[in-house]
Design a protein around this motif. Structure first.
Motif, PDB file in Angstrom:
ATOM      1  N   ILE A 181       0.800  -1.213  -0.077  1.00  0.00           N
ATOM      2  CA  ILE A 181      -0.008   0.045   0.153  1.00  0.00           C
ATOM      3  C   ILE A 181       0.913   1.322  -0.172  1.00  0.00           C
ATOM      4  N   GLU A 182       0.479   2.243  -0.931  1.00  0.00           N
ATOM      5  CA  GLU A 182       1.023   3.574  -0.885  1.00  0.00           C
ATOM      6  C   GLU A 182       0.891   4.411   0.540  1.00  0.00           C
ATOM      7  N   PHE A 219      -4.571   2.703  -3.332  1.00  0.00           N
ATOM      8  CA  PHE A 219      -3.831   2.233  -4.364  1.00  0.00           C
ATOM      9  C   PHE A 219      -2.331   1.807  -3.736  1.00  0.00           C
ATOM     10  N   GLY A 220      -1.685   0.925  -4.523  1.00  0.00           N
ATOM     11  CA  GLY A 220      -0.269   0.463  -4.335  1.00  0.00           C
ATOM     12  C   GLY A 220       0.154  -0.224  -5.654  1.00  0.00           C
ATOM     13  N   THR A 221       1.416  -1.022  -5.107  1.00  0.00           N
ATOM     14  CA  THR A 221       2.213  -1.519  -6.083  1.00  0.00           C
ATOM     15  C   THR A 221       1.802  -3.135  -5.727  1.00  0.00           C
ATOM     16  N   LEU A 259      -5.262   0.605  -8.521  1.00  0.00           N
ATOM     17  CA  LEU A 259      -6.337   1.092  -7.758  1.00  0.00           C
ATOM     18  C   LEU A 259      -7.434  -0.018  -7.199  1.00  0.00           C
ATOM     19  N   TYR A 260      -7.632   0.121  -5.937  1.00  0.00           N
ATOM     20  CA  TYR A 260      -8.499  -0.988  -5.502  1.00  0.00           C
ATOM     21  C   TYR A 260      -9.649  -0.684  -4.602  1.00  0.00           C
ATOM     22  N   SER A 261     -10.746  -1.496  -4.579  1.00  0.00           N
ATOM     23  CA  SER A 261     -11.736  -1.227  -3.427  1.00  0.00           C
ATOM     24  C   SER A 261     -11.483  -0.821  -2.241  1.00  0.00           C
ATOM     25  N   LYS A 262     -11.721   0.163  -1.757  1.00  0.00           N
ATOM     26  CA  LYS A 262     -11.348   0.893  -0.409  1.00  0.00           C
ATOM     27  C   LYS A 262     -11.557   0.048   0.901  1.00  0.00           C
ATOM     28  N   TYR A 263     -12.536  -0.653   1.045  1.00  0.00           N
ATOM     29  CA  TYR A 263     -12.783  -1.527   2.129  1.00  0.00           C
ATOM     30  C   TYR A 263     -12.547  -3.082   1.891  1.00  0.00           C
ATOM     31  N   ALA A 264     -11.625  -3.364   0.893  1.00  0.00           N
ATOM     32  CA  ALA A 264     -11.676  -4.841   0.621  1.00  0.00           C
ATOM     33  C   ALA A 264     -10.472  -5.268   1.127  1.00  0.00           C
ATOM     34  N   GLU A 314       2.672  -1.094   4.865  1.00  0.00           N
ATOM     35  CA  GLU A 314       1.268  -1.702   5.001  1.00  0.00           C
ATOM     36  C   GLU A 314       1.044  -2.456   3.822  1.00  0.00           C
ATOM     37  N   TYR A 315       0.619  -3.726   3.912  1.00  0.00           N
ATOM     38  CA  TYR A 315       0.297  -4.614   2.733  1.00  0.00           C
ATOM     39  C   TYR A 315      -1.166  -5.134   2.847  1.00  0.00           C
TER      40      TYR A 315
END
Length: 254
Positions: A172-173, A195-197, A224-229, A240-241
């Protein structure tokens, strides 16, 4: 306020579920006169004590999971911090990992038999609220579906996770620590990044023809991913991962 009292004769044994196979200490029915209905502040619930976990009677020496289910021995929660400070029970992190003890025969998909994706002895990470907890041979175990296993983790660092099926591991960024005006943000006011790598991806799901369908994202993608997934983890590198399903990834950024 009037109160009513239950007596032993008013309770039908036909309405009580069978607890055959449970340890005697796990369920206790004392005299029914201890249970009163009336003032909520004065109610006593000493008459019924039920453990949260299912207790398998000592006479059984093995548990054989069926279908696509897996039996995992739960890893004990950390009782100390890395600096040696003892943690109270309320502050201990609930374990999300353990060792695979036994697996089922798999599931049928179309005309194909799909085997379980893990083998006995594998160290795995699973979804936080998955499965049914059981006490067996004095140790806590979990029976869960193969699809609830996030990945295989042979070390104690989450960045080494090998995702299974359609799972994705993302770094996570870090959240912004300042506003555009230069004000420092507290932990409570920082915006949670979404969002992250991508660090690692699973092999994909099996279709009805028995073929694996590769995921549409790859290691190194910024997504970019769903916020609470997904499930969050803290890496040893301080980052954080998160692990989530590929369907929770909304876009690849470039």
């Amino acid at each position: 306020m009037a109160s009513s009292q239950l007596t032993a004769s008013s309770i039908s044994t036909r309405s009580v579920a069978s607890f055959e196979g449970l340890r005697p200490s796990s369920v206790q029915f004392h005299s029914a006169r201890h249970v009163r209905i009336g003032n909520p502040a004065r109610r006593s619930f000493k008459a019924l004590i039920v453990k949260a976990a299912t207790v398998v009677a000592p006479k059984y020496t093995a548990i054989k999971p069926l279908g696509d289910r897996v039996l995992v021995k739960i890893k004990e929660a950390e009782e100390k911090t890395q600096s040696g400070i003892l943690l109270p029970s309320s502050a201990q992190t609930k374990p999300q990992g353990g060792e695979v003890v036994a697996v089922g025969e798999g599931k049928t998909l179309g005309k194909n038999q799909v085997e379980i994706s893990v083998k006995p002895g594998a160290q795995v990470v699973y979804s936080k609220y998955a499965g049914t907890e059981v006490d067996f041979n004095g140790e806590k175990h979990l029976i869960l579906k193969d699809d609830d296993i996030v990945g295989i983790l042979e070390t104690d660092d989450i960045k080494d996770l090998k995702p299974l099926n359609d799972r994705v591991l993302i770094k996570i960024e870090k959240a912004e620590e300042k506003t555009s005006g230069g004000l420092y943000l507290t932990e409570a006011t920082k915006e949670k990044p979404s969002f992250g790598t991508v660090v690692a991806v699973g092999p994909g799901l099996v279709d009805e023809e028995g073929n694996r369908k590769p995921l549409t994202v790859a290691s190194g993608n910024t997504v970019l991913y769903s916020k609470y997934a997904g499930n969050d983890f803290k890496g040893k590198d301080g980052f954080e991962y998160i692990t989530l399903r590929s369907s929770d990834v909304m876009a690849v950024l470039s």
